[in-house]
Design a protein around this motif. Structure first.
Motif, PDB file in Angstrom:
ATOM      1  N   LYS A  40     -20.471   8.636 -15.404  1.00  0.00           N
ATOM      2  CA  LYS A  40     -21.082   7.919 -14.337  1.00  0.00           C
ATOM      3  C   LYS A  40     -20.540   8.145 -13.147  1.00  0.00           C
ATOM      4  N   ASP A  41     -21.250   7.883 -12.082  1.00  0.00           N
ATOM      5  CA  ASP A  41     -20.453   8.246 -10.723  1.00  0.00           C
ATOM      6  C   ASP A  41     -19.395   7.258 -10.431  1.00  0.00           C
ATOM      7  N   ARG A  42     -18.679   7.562  -9.395  1.00  0.00           N
ATOM      8  CA  ARG A  42     -17.440   6.957  -9.107  1.00  0.00           C
ATOM      9  C   ARG A  42     -17.867   5.698  -8.163  1.00  0.00           C
ATOM     10  N   GLU A  43     -17.610   4.562  -8.539  1.00  0.00           N
ATOM     11  CA  GLU A  43     -18.094   3.205  -7.905  1.00  0.00           C
ATOM     12  C   GLU A  43     -16.859   2.449  -7.111  1.00  0.00           C
ATOM     13  N   GLY A  44     -17.431   1.868  -6.029  1.00  0.00           N
ATOM     14  CA  GLY A  44     -16.253   1.020  -5.305  1.00  0.00           C
ATOM     15  C   GLY A  44     -15.987  -0.163  -5.916  1.00  0.00           C
ATOM     16  N   VAL A  45     -14.887  -0.488  -6.262  1.00  0.00           N
ATOM     17  CA  VAL A  45     -14.522  -2.021  -6.694  1.00  0.00           C
ATOM     18  C   VAL A  45     -13.954  -3.107  -5.672  1.00  0.00           C
ATOM     19  N   ALA A  46     -13.153  -2.765  -4.783  1.00  0.00           N
ATOM     20  CA  ALA A  46     -12.589  -3.556  -3.969  1.00  0.00           C
ATOM     21  C   ALA A  46     -11.774  -2.649  -2.794  1.00  0.00           C
ATOM     22  N   GLY A  47     -11.772  -3.429  -1.681  1.00  0.00           N
ATOM     23  CA  GLY A  47     -11.250  -2.780  -0.643  1.00  0.00           C
ATOM     24  C   GLY A  47     -10.505  -3.761   0.276  1.00  0.00           C
ATOM     25  N   ILE A  48      -9.485  -3.519   1.098  1.00  0.00           N
ATOM     26  CA  ILE A  48      -8.600  -4.614   1.906  1.00  0.00           C
ATOM     27  C   ILE A  48      -8.135  -3.635   3.176  1.00  0.00           C
ATOM     28  N   ASN A  49      -8.187  -4.179   4.113  1.00  0.00           N
ATOM     29  CA  ASN A  49      -7.544  -3.783   5.460  1.00  0.00           C
ATOM     30  C   ASN A  49      -6.286  -4.267   5.731  1.00  0.00           C
ATOM     31  N   ARG A  50      -5.794  -3.728   6.768  1.00  0.00           N
ATOM     32  CA  ARG A  50      -4.135  -4.022   6.957  1.00  0.00           C
ATOM     33  C   ARG A  50      -4.357  -5.753   7.653  1.00  0.00           C
ATOM     34  N   LEU A  51      -5.401  -5.943   8.000  1.00  0.00           N
ATOM     35  CA  LEU A  51      -5.658  -7.386   8.786  1.00  0.00           C
ATOM     36  C   LEU A  51      -5.702  -8.559   7.602  1.00  0.00           C
ATOM     37  N   GLY A  52      -6.122  -7.898   6.187  1.00  0.00           N
ATOM     38  CA  GLY A  52      -6.613  -8.821   5.279  1.00  0.00           C
ATOM     39  C   GLY A  52      -7.800  -9.195   4.975  1.00  0.00           C
ATOM     40  N   GLY A  53      -8.924  -8.205   5.512  1.00  0.00           N
ATOM     41  CA  GLY A  53     -10.250  -8.482   5.127  1.00  0.00           C
ATOM     42  C   GLY A  53     -10.240  -7.661   4.066  1.00  0.00           C
ATOM     43  N   THR A  54     -11.319  -8.333   3.174  1.00  0.00           N
ATOM     44  CA  THR A  54     -11.610  -7.614   1.860  1.00  0.00           C
ATOM     45  C   THR A  54     -13.093  -7.500   1.507  1.00  0.00           C
ATOM     46  N   ILE A  55     -13.252  -6.661   0.710  1.00  0.00           N
ATOM     47  CA  ILE A  55     -14.742  -6.494   0.318  1.00  0.00           C
ATOM     48  C   ILE A  55     -14.670  -6.076  -1.208  1.00  0.00           C
ATOM     49  N   TYR A  56     -15.851  -6.732  -1.935  1.00  0.00           N
ATOM     50  CA  TYR A  56     -15.638  -6.427  -3.296  1.00  0.00           C
ATOM     51  C   TYR A  56     -17.189  -6.129  -3.809  1.00  0.00           C
ATOM     52  N   ALA A  57     -17.141  -5.488  -4.917  1.00  0.00           N
ATOM     53  CA  ALA A  57     -18.322  -4.978  -5.691  1.00  0.00           C
ATOM     54  C   ALA A  57     -18.805  -6.228  -6.485  1.00  0.00           C
ATOM     55  N   ASP A  58     -20.151  -6.495  -6.428  1.00  0.00           N
ATOM     56  CA  ASP A  58     -20.694  -7.745  -6.807  1.00  0.00           C
ATOM     57  C   ASP A  58     -20.266  -7.769  -8.369  1.00  0.00           C
ATOM     58  N   SER A  59     -20.169  -6.748  -9.168  1.00  0.00           N
ATOM     59  CA  SER A  59     -19.760  -6.627 -10.558  1.00  0.00           C
ATOM     60  C   SER A  59     -18.383  -7.083 -10.842  1.00  0.00           C
ATOM     61  N   VAL A  60     -17.413  -7.369  -9.906  1.00  0.00           N
ATOM     62  CA  VAL A  60     -16.253  -7.810 -10.108  1.00  0.00           C
ATOM     63  C   VAL A  60     -15.784  -9.075  -9.347  1.00  0.00           C
ATOM     64  N   LYS A  61     -16.807  -9.536  -8.425  1.00  0.00           N
ATOM     65  CA  LYS A  61     -16.579 -10.820  -7.749  1.00  0.00           C
ATOM     66  C   LYS A  61     -16.208 -12.050  -8.751  1.00  0.00           C
ATOM     67  N   GLY A  62     -15.211 -12.730  -8.395  1.00  0.00           N
ATOM     68  CA  GLY A  62     -14.569 -13.840  -9.104  1.00  0.00           C
ATOM     69  C   GLY A  62     -13.926 -13.466 -10.124  1.00  0.00           C
ATOM     70  N   ARG A  63     -13.683 -12.066 -10.564  1.00  0.00           N
ATOM     71  CA  ARG A  63     -12.934 -11.770 -11.711  1.00  0.00           C
ATOM     72  C   ARG A  63     -11.574 -10.901 -11.201  1.00  0.00           C
ATOM     73  N   PHE A  64     -11.826 -10.017 -10.045  1.00  0.00           N
ATOM     74  CA  PHE A  64     -10.962  -9.125  -9.631  1.00  0.00           C
ATOM     75  C   PHE A  64     -10.316  -9.606  -8.276  1.00  0.00           C
ATOM     76  N   THR A  65      -9.150  -9.630  -8.001  1.00  0.00           N
ATOM     77  CA  THR A  65      -8.661  -9.965  -6.755  1.00  0.00           C
ATOM     78  C   THR A  65      -7.749  -8.684  -6.074  1.00  0.00           C
ATOM     79  N   ILE A  66      -7.989  -8.179  -4.918  1.00  0.00           N
ATOM     80  CA  ILE A  66      -7.330  -7.327  -4.122  1.00  0.00           C
ATOM     81  C   ILE A  66      -6.316  -7.811  -3.175  1.00  0.00           C
TER      82      ILE A  66
END
Length: 119
Positions: A40-66
């Motif tokens: 499979k292709d590499r897929e993004g899971v979650a990201g965070i910047n130094r200010l605390g902003g976050t982004i999550y893949a739909d497949s992990v929302k509610g289960r994973f925390t960065i």
């Protein structure tokens, strides 16, 4: 160039939890986790910047925390309610531009840590 070292992978049964860690060799503005399963292709899971902003893949929302520790140049991924579809090599990535879950937006990568979830 930033050196990134991941840890915390392992084997767990479905429904279990794991916590991944990644430490950077120096300051980074943003860090993210990606994963790649065999064939499979590499897929993004979650990201965070130094200010605390976050982004999550739909497949992990509610289960994973960065989360991050700026003082330690570290990022963590708490993974709960794991299922076999989460089995993959997990990679830490870092960059200084815009928070994103596209692998092409990241220049620096770790070697990866394997996560295996059995049913």
């Amino acid at each position: 160039q930033v050196q990134l070292v991941e840890s915390g992978g392992g084997s767990v049964q479905a429904g279990g939890s794991l916590r991944l860690s990644c430490v950077a060799s120096r300051y980074t503005y943003l860090m993210a986790w990606f994963r790649q399963a065999p064939g499979k292709d590499r897929e993004g899971v979650a990201g965070i910047n130094r200010l605390g902003g976050t982004i999550y893949a739909d497949s992990v929302k509610g289960r994973f925390t960065i989360s991050k520790d700026n003082a330690k140049n570290s990022v963590y991924l708490q993974m709960n309610s794991l299922n076999p579809e989460d089995t993959a090599m997990y990679y830490c990535a870092a960059d200084w531009r815009r928070l994103s879950l596209r692998s092409v937006d990241y220049d620096d990568w770790g070697q990866g840590t394997q996560v295996t979830v059995s049913s």
